[in-house]
Design a protein around this motif. Structure first.
Motif, PDB file in Angstrom:
ATOM      1  N   TYR A   1       0.838  -1.193   0.000  1.00 23.80           N
ATOM      2  CA  TYR A   1       0.000   0.000   0.000  1.00 23.80           C
ATOM      3  C   TYR A   1       0.879   1.252   0.000  1.00 23.80           C
ATOM      4  CZ  TYR A   1      -4.528  -2.213   0.729  1.00 23.80           C
ATOM      5  OH  TYR A   1      -5.686  -2.927   0.564  1.00 23.80           O
ATOM      6  N   PRO A   2       0.453   2.311  -0.692  1.00 23.33           N
ATOM      7  CA  PRO A   2       1.290   3.511  -0.827  1.00 23.33           C
ATOM      8  C   PRO A   2       1.515   4.231   0.498  1.00 23.33           C
ATOM      9  CG  PRO A   2      -0.920   3.912  -1.691  1.00 23.33           C
ATOM     10  CD  PRO A   2      -0.840   2.441  -1.401  1.00 23.33           C
ATOM     11  N   GLU A   3       2.738   4.700   0.673  1.00 21.16           N
ATOM     12  CA  GLU A   3       3.088   5.405   1.907  1.00 21.16           C
ATOM     13  C   GLU A   3       2.194   6.602   2.164  1.00 21.16           C
ATOM     14  OE1 GLU A   3       5.319   4.656  -0.511  1.00 21.16           O
ATOM     15  OE2 GLU A   3       7.312   4.196   0.331  1.00 21.16           O
ATOM     16  N   GLN A   4       1.836   7.327   1.113  1.00 25.87           N
ATOM     17  CA  GLN A   4       1.090   8.563   1.309  1.00 25.87           C
ATOM     18  C   GLN A   4      -0.303   8.339   1.861  1.00 25.87           C
ATOM     19  OE1 GLN A   4       2.142   7.393  -1.617  1.00 25.87           O
ATOM     20  NE2 GLN A   4       0.720   7.840  -3.314  1.00 25.87           N
ATOM     21  N   ARG A   5      -0.772   7.082   1.838  1.00 24.91           N
ATOM     22  CA  ARG A   5      -2.100   6.796   2.372  1.00 24.91           C
ATOM     23  C   ARG A   5      -2.053   6.187   3.768  1.00 24.91           C
ATOM     24  NH1 ARG A   5      -4.661  10.443  -0.076  1.00 24.91           N
ATOM     25  NH2 ARG A   5      -4.935  10.170  -2.315  1.00 24.91           N
ATOM     26  N   TYR A   6      -1.122   5.296   4.011  1.00 23.78           N
ATOM     27  CA  TYR A   6      -1.158   4.520   5.245  1.00 23.78           C
ATOM     28  C   TYR A   6      -0.035   4.811   6.238  1.00 23.78           C
ATOM     29  CZ  TYR A   6      -5.040   1.380   4.235  1.00 23.78           C
ATOM     30  OH  TYR A   6      -6.283   0.869   4.030  1.00 23.78           O
ATOM     31  N   ALA A   7       1.057   5.381   5.789  1.00 19.57           N
ATOM     32  CA  ALA A   7       2.209   5.504   6.679  1.00 19.57           C
ATOM     33  C   ALA A   7       1.906   6.312   7.934  1.00 19.57           C
ATOM     34  CB  ALA A   7       3.397   6.100   5.926  1.00 19.57           C
ATOM     35  N   LEU A   8       1.363   7.502   7.760  1.00 21.72           N
ATOM     36  CA  LEU A   8       1.128   8.349   8.932  1.00 21.72           C
ATOM     37  C   LEU A   8       0.140   7.749   9.925  1.00 21.72           C
ATOM     38  CD1 LEU A   8       1.125  11.945   7.385  1.00 21.72           C
ATOM     39  CD2 LEU A   8       2.921  10.818   8.692  1.00 21.72           C
ATOM     40  N   PRO A   9      -1.005   7.215   9.478  1.00 22.36           N
ATOM     41  CA  PRO A   9      -1.907   6.576  10.456  1.00 22.36           C
ATOM     42  C   PRO A   9      -1.259   5.414  11.195  1.00 22.36           C
ATOM     43  CG  PRO A   9      -3.080   7.022   8.423  1.00 22.36           C
ATOM     44  CD  PRO A   9      -1.644   7.294   8.146  1.00 22.36           C
ATOM     45  N   MET A  10      -0.449   4.588  10.498  1.00 20.61           N
ATOM     46  CA  MET A  10       0.182   3.457  11.164  1.00 20.61           C
ATOM     47  C   MET A  10       1.253   3.928  12.151  1.00 20.61           C
ATOM     48  SD  MET A  10      -1.666   1.164   9.887  1.00 20.61           S
ATOM     49  CE  MET A  10      -0.969  -0.383  10.465  1.00 20.61           C
ATOM     50  N   ILE A  11       1.961   4.985  11.806  1.00 17.00           N
ATOM     51  CA  ILE A  11       2.953   5.544  12.727  1.00 17.00           C
ATOM     52  C   ILE A  11       2.264   6.095  13.969  1.00 17.00           C
ATOM     53  CG2 ILE A  11       4.649   7.401  13.022  1.00 17.00           C
ATOM     54  CD1 ILE A  11       5.245   7.039   9.978  1.00 17.00           C
TER      55      ILE A  11
ATOM     56  N   ARG B   1       6.849   1.176  14.227  1.00 18.98           N
ATOM     57  CA  ARG B   1       8.207   1.714  14.327  1.00 18.98           C
ATOM     58  C   ARG B   1       8.895   1.819  12.973  1.00 18.98           C
ATOM     59  NH1 ARG B   1      10.013   1.302  19.645  1.00 18.98           N
ATOM     60  NH2 ARG B   1      11.779   2.532  18.913  1.00 18.98           N
ATOM     61  N   GLY B   2       8.262   1.272  11.932  1.00 19.11           N
ATOM     62  CA  GLY B   2       8.851   1.350  10.609  1.00 19.11           C
ATOM     63  C   GLY B   2       7.818   1.045   9.549  1.00 19.11           C
ATOM     64  N   TYR B   3       8.103   1.462   8.319  1.00 16.42           N
ATOM     65  CA  TYR B   3       7.183   1.264   7.195  1.00 16.42           C
ATOM     66  C   TYR B   3       8.022   0.985   5.966  1.00 16.42           C
ATOM     67  CZ  TYR B   3       2.852   2.051   4.507  1.00 16.42           C
ATOM     68  OH  TYR B   3       1.739   1.907   3.723  1.00 16.42           O
ATOM     69  N   VAL B   4       7.910  -0.242   5.417  1.00 16.91           N
ATOM     70  CA  VAL B   4       8.729  -0.646   4.277  1.00 16.91           C
ATOM     71  C   VAL B   4       7.818  -1.064   3.131  1.00 16.91           C
ATOM     72  CG1 VAL B   4      10.516  -2.212   3.437  1.00 16.91           C
ATOM     73  CG2 VAL B   4      10.554  -1.449   5.821  1.00 16.91           C
ATOM     74  N   ASP B   5       8.059  -0.520   1.968  1.00 19.10           N
ATOM     75  CA  ASP B   5       7.314  -0.873   0.762  1.00 19.10           C
ATOM     76  C   ASP B   5       7.811  -2.220   0.255  1.00 19.10           C
ATOM     77  OD1 ASP B   5       6.362  -1.062  -1.946  1.00 19.10           O
ATOM     78  OD2 ASP B   5       6.099   1.115  -1.953  1.00 19.10           O
ATOM     79  N   LYS B   6       6.893  -3.094  -0.150  1.00 15.69           N
ATOM     80  CA  LYS B   6       7.283  -4.410  -0.655  1.00 15.69           C
ATOM     81  C   LYS B   6       8.081  -4.329  -1.959  1.00 15.69           C
ATOM     82  CE  LYS B   6       3.728  -7.296   1.504  1.00 15.69           C
ATOM     83  NZ  LYS B   6       2.547  -8.169   1.301  1.00 15.69           N
ATOM     84  N   ALA B   7       8.030  -3.183  -2.608  1.00 17.04           N
ATOM     85  CA  ALA B   7       8.805  -3.009  -3.832  1.00 17.04           C
ATOM     86  C   ALA B   7      10.245  -2.590  -3.538  1.00 17.04           C
ATOM     87  CB  ALA B   7       8.144  -1.971  -4.733  1.00 17.04           C
TER      88      ALA B   7
END
Length: 212
Positions: free
Chosen positions: A86-96, A101-107
């Protein structure tokens, strides 16, 4: 040296197996348990001693937002690393905001997930340059990227459930809150997003890739 104890939660067998093979190359990493959905993830962390939990966002049953909240409310010492397409711009901030503690794109390159596990296990955070930019932007108004909307972690959690078609009563039961509380959150969501109904929420979520 005691290896970093890793748990992997992903609904795709190939992802779990691939990460296990990757981590087996390193003496300082040890996969102690895996799970393929949110319910299994909750059972996993209740029975296995983990240092880092790698968690996908899109899973059957309990979604990552609910799983992350429940895990960290009961076992705050576990470091949760989001590994998703899932794109960082949609989910990263809510999950943080929920405690990831981290967010890694599968790509990303394979070595990125290895580095991320090591960093979060050491008590640090791991975020790509794109996520760091989003975090910097979050100090300014408008933290649902692209929409100029600032949702709290709870509002985001309820937004996803409403968009997926759950009723107020179903959400209240799942989150152990009252119908009145969920209805209040729903009203604020609709106002913030300038939408008028649950069907509009769903369309907004689909158009902006919050749902598959």
């Amino acid at each position: 040296m005691t290896p970093i104890r890793v748990g992997i939660v992903d609904d795709y067998d190939v992802i779990r197996a691939g990460l296990e093979r990757l981590f087996a190359r390193y003496d300082d990493l040890c996969v102690v348990a895996t799970a393929k959905n949110g319910l299994e993830a909750l059972e996993l962390v209740s029975h296995d001693a983990l240092d880092v939990l790698i968690l996908d966002i899109a899973m059957p049953g309990h979604g990552a937002v609910d799983v992350l909240e429940k895990i960290l409310s009961n076992q705050p010492d576990i470091k949760v690393l989001i590994f998703t397409g899932y794109p960082e711009q949609r989910y990263a901030l809510p999950m943080i905001r929920l405690g990831a503690r981290g967010y890694v794109d599968k790509a990303s390159p394979l070595l990125d997930i290895v580095e991320a596990v090591r960093m979060v296990a050491a008590g640090r955070s791991y975020f790509s340059s794109k996520v760091r930019e989003l975090m910097a932007d979050a100090v300014r108004p408008g933290t649902m990227p692209g929409e100029g909307v600032d949702l709290t972690a709870r509002e985001f959690q309820i937004f996803l459930r409403l968009a997926a078609g759950e009723t107020v009563t179903e959400i209240a039961r799942a989150l152990s809150l009252s119908d009145v509380t969920i209805s209040s959150h729903r009203s604020r969501l609709l106002t913030k997003l300038k939408l008028s109904s649950n069907s509009h929420l769903t369309r907004f979520a689909l158009e902006n890739r919050f749902l598959n």
